[in-house]
Design a protein around this motif. Structure first.
Motif, short mmCIF file in Angstrom:
data_model
loop_
_atom_site.label_atom_id
_atom_site.label_comp_id
_atom_site.label_asym_id
_atom_site.label_seq_id
_atom_site.Cartn_x
_atom_site.Cartn_y
_atom_site.Cartn_z
N ASP A 140 -6.44 8.49 -4.41
CA ASP A 140 -7.81 8.55 -3.90
C ASP A 140 -7.90 7.91 -2.52
N ILE A 141 -8.93 8.27 -1.78
CA ILE A 141 -9.31 7.58 -0.54
C ILE A 141 -10.55 6.77 -0.87
N ALA A 142 -10.49 5.46 -0.64
CA ALA A 142 -11.61 4.59 -1.01
C ALA A 142 -11.81 3.51 0.04
N ALA A 143 -13.08 3.22 0.31
CA ALA A 143 -13.43 2.08 1.17
C ALA A 143 -13.15 0.78 0.42
N GLU A 144 -12.74 -0.24 1.16
CA GLU A 144 -12.47 -1.54 0.55
C GLU A 144 -13.30 -2.62 1.24
N ASN B 125 -3.49 5.60 -6.58
CA ASN B 125 -3.72 6.77 -7.43
C ASN B 125 -3.99 8.04 -6.64
N LYS C 59 -13.81 2.07 6.04
CA LYS C 59 -14.19 3.48 6.01
C LYS C 59 -13.51 4.23 4.86
N GLY C 60 -12.31 3.79 4.50
CA GLY C 60 -11.60 4.44 3.41
C GLY C 60 -10.11 4.55 3.68
N ARG D 100 0.86 -1.18 0.00
CA ARG D 100 0.00 0.00 0.00
C ARG D 100 0.90 1.24 0.00
N PRO E 76 -9.03 -4.09 -4.14
CA PRO E 76 -8.20 -3.66 -5.28
C PRO E 76 -6.76 -4.18 -5.17
N GLN F 249 -5.30 5.01 -1.72
CA GLN F 249 -5.05 4.12 -2.84
C GLN F 249 -3.81 4.59 -3.62
#
Length: 257
Positions: free
Chosen positions: A213-217, A211, A205-206, A156, A252, A209
């Motif tokens: 971005d902040i994203a939930a997984e 790229n 919660k996020g 990560r 991801p 990533q």
């Protein structure tokens, strides 16, 4: 108890067994008939976990306080297990810590050293002591399962200490499997992706990533990891799962970020 479960009984040590994935693994092994010892640095956490696991499985789960990064503490851990049980048939090297997700140039040496001590040196020290006991006991041999994490393959962002130690665990797993071959000691690794525990609540919660971005997984229940470890542990010593990945299907990990 099934025929497979009846063959799985033995003495198992799960490091970092008081919380999270380690606790789930300890519960799965105890339910399958193993005599389980859990270790960790916090006695109160271990005792609560052992009481819960014993009540849930009907199998006596015991505790030994130990710091896996300290050679003398690890030696005392295995001395205590040998005195209590006479042998160890399974070591699950699960104990480990993470580090704050900060740019590499901001990472302190103290943080780096703490992660290396817990995640890599700890696994080596426990493996070393397990080898000494497994070679000497009768019947000879046993199995070691290392918690590699999918960070053993892909990092990560801002995870250099954790990722470096988990890549190193893959090398330790292979060396252990090779060096243990002549002594009936099998070694494998389970790489876990997004098991839901107290330590991974931020993932849902996020998280950052690749790229930016902040994203939930998505996550998976930790009992699925425990089921996989129980399978690996239950194989005869002439068979081995060298590596296994158990992960949330939609996370991801596979593909380009």
């Amino acid at each position: 108890m099934t025929e497979r479960e009846s063959k799985q009984q033995g003495v198992a040590l799960v490091t970092g067994g008081g919380t999270g994935v380690g606790k789930a693994i300890a519960r799965g092994l105890a339910a399958a008939g193993w005599s389980v010892v859990i270790s960790g640095r916090r006695g109160d956490v271990l005792e609560r976990a052992a009481a819960e696991l014993t009540a849930a499985t009907g199998q006596d789960v015991t505790t030994v306080i130990a710091d896996v990064g300290d050679p003398s503490s690890v030696a005392s851990l295995f001395t205590a297990i040998e005195a209590r049980h006479g042998r160890v048939d399974l070591l699950v090297n699960n104990a480990g810590i993470g580090a704050p997700a900060v740019p590499m140039e901001e990472l302190s040496f103290e943080t780096w050293s703490a992660v290396v001590a817990a995640n890599l040196t700890g696994a080596f020290l426990c493996t070393q002591q397990a080898f000494r006991l497994m070679k000497a006991q009768t019947p000879r041999g046993g199995r070691i399962i290392n918690n590699g994490s999918i960070s053993a393959t892909t990092p990560r962002p801002h995870s250099a200490p954790y990722t470096a130690t988990k890549h190193a665990i893959s090398g330790l797993t292979k060396s252990t499997a090779l060096d243990g071959r002549a002594f009936d000691i099998a070694c494998g690794q389970i790489d876990i992706g997004n098991a839901s525990t107290e330590m991974t609540t931020t993932i849902a919660k996020g998280v950052l990533q690749a790229n930016g971005d902040i994203a939930a997984e998505p996550t998976i229940d930790a009992t699925l990891v425990a089921d996989a470890v129980v399978y690996m542990a239950g194989l005869p010593l002439n068979a081995n799962v060298l590596t296994m990945t158990v992960m949330a299907t939609a996370m991801p990990f596979v593909g380009r970020g």
